[in-house]
Scaffold this active site. Structure first.
Site, mmCIF file in Angstrom:
data_model
loop_
_atom_site.group_PDB
_atom_site.id
_atom_site.type_symbol
_atom_site.label_atom_id
_atom_site.label_comp_id
_atom_site.label_asym_id
_atom_site.label_seq_id
_atom_site.Cartn_x
_atom_site.Cartn_y
_atom_site.Cartn_z
ATOM 1 N N GLY A 34 0.839 -1.197 0.000
ATOM 2 C CA GLY A 34 0.000 0.000 0.000
ATOM 3 C C GLY A 34 0.876 1.250 0.000
ATOM 4 C CE1 TYR B 99 -4.236 -12.057 -2.968
ATOM 5 C CE2 TYR B 99 -5.049 -12.978 -5.024
ATOM 6 C CZ TYR B 99 -5.118 -12.029 -4.033
ATOM 7 O OH TYR B 99 -6.073 -11.038 -4.086
#
Ligand code: UDP
Length: 319
Positions: free
Chosen positions: A39, A147
């Protein structure tokens, strides 16, 4: 009107930051947390002076408490194949430990909870389009498994907290989403193609480009999240755009929208790259009255300014 206090984990990410904007617009006060691994603080820069907004840099893989909240939106995770292959262990940790901690917080404060899951739960799907009832075709030990299995596990933990602890949970399965705030080096296909087209470089199509994806513009996706958040559906719901494109067609659309004369160059197809992806959104249509409105061409046009600016800023930074 104040709807209460919402926590967004992964709040500095592409989707997390757009979600913060949407929740503030709905009248929530918002606390965003993020460890800034993938982020970016820049995604929240415009909220710096917003009195109903707060940001805390922390890692949710450690237990955390940010005071009473009414809603937990658990969005923390690396999400692009490039990011999660670099940060494989962190991806597994945030999906497992991070999910437990986010759910514990929801349990402690009797908060509602929504987790961002993914079409990766379907793996390289043998059912097409993918309905929520499909259990998937996933390689549990391949390069994408960090993932895929992290998200499948986080769905299992979420359903367990719903069943055993009566936490009021929701699960959204997100299909390829794009738009402003995606990082240029994120590695996903649309930022890669936009960046390459705007720099006048070749567009790198992996394999022969016949594999398909279905691309949803970010504002449509966020609207789907908000509707699901207000619903009482506890099982997973697909939110994505069912218009399916080959990657080669996607490259051509990017060239048309950017007006670029870049060429297409083929590169090796990554291992376990899914052949096809398209959401069946019957459930979202029926349950949430939700439907995406923005087609690929318009979505690319709406993203163009952002990518132009990002490419220009990068040029200045490198000079
Ligand atoms: N892809 C491509 N060129 C790129 C980046 C991605 O051809 O520069 C392909 C990739 O092989 C995959 C599709 O585009 O078939 C979507 O990739 P992305 O990384 O955006 O997301 P995925 O759906 O695979 O998680």
């Amino acid at each position: 009107m104040n709807h209460g206090r919402a926590l967004v984990t992964g709040g500095a990410g592409f989707l997390g930051s757009h979600l913060c904007d949407a929740l503030l617009a709905e009248g929530y006060s918002v606390i965003a947390v993020d460890n800034l691994l993938t982020g970016r603080a820049a995604n929240l820069e415009h909220l710096k002076t917003e009195p109903q907004f707060e940001f805390r840099q922390l890692d949710i893989c450690d237990p955390f408490d940010c005071g009473k909240v009414d809603y937990v939106f658990h969005f923390a995770s690396p999400a692009s194949p490039v990011d999660y292959s670099i940060h494989g262990i962190a991806t597994l940790k945030v999906g497992s430990l991070g999910t437990f901690h986010a759910l514990e917080l929801a349990r402690q404060y009797s908060a509602k909870y929504l987790i961002s899951s993914t079409s990766e739960c379907y793996g390289d799907p043998l059912e097409h389009p993918q309905r929520e009832t499909y259990w998937g075709h996933v390689n549990p030990i391949g390069p994408r498994s960090v993932y895929d299995e992290s998200k499948r596990f986080s769905e299992a933990v979420t359903m367990a907290y719903f069943r055993y602890h009566k936490v009021d949970t929701r699960i959204v399965r997100i299909f390829n989403t794009y738009g402003p705030r995606m990082q240029l080096n994120d590695g996903r296909v649309i930022p890669n193609f936009m960046k390459q087209a705007l720099r006048g470089e070749d567009l790198t199509v992996y394999g022969d480009g016949s594999q398909t994806r279905s691309f949803c513009y970010v504002s449509d996706e966020i609207e789907g999240f908000l509707r699901l958040a207000k619903s009482s559906e506890h099982e997973p719901v697909n939110i994505g755009n069912p218009n399916e494109f080959t990657i080669l067609e996607c490259a051509r659309r990017v060239l048309a929208v950017t007006g670029s004369s870049s060429k297409i160059r083929h590169q090796a197809l990554p291992e376990d790259d899914p052949r096809q992806r398209r959401p069946d959104i019957s459930k979202a249509r029926k349950l949430l009255g939700w439907e995406p409105k923005i087609d690929l061409e318009n979505g690319l046009r709406m993203s163009l300014d952002y990518f132009r600016k990002a490419v220009a800023e990068e040029r200045v930074a490198r000079a």
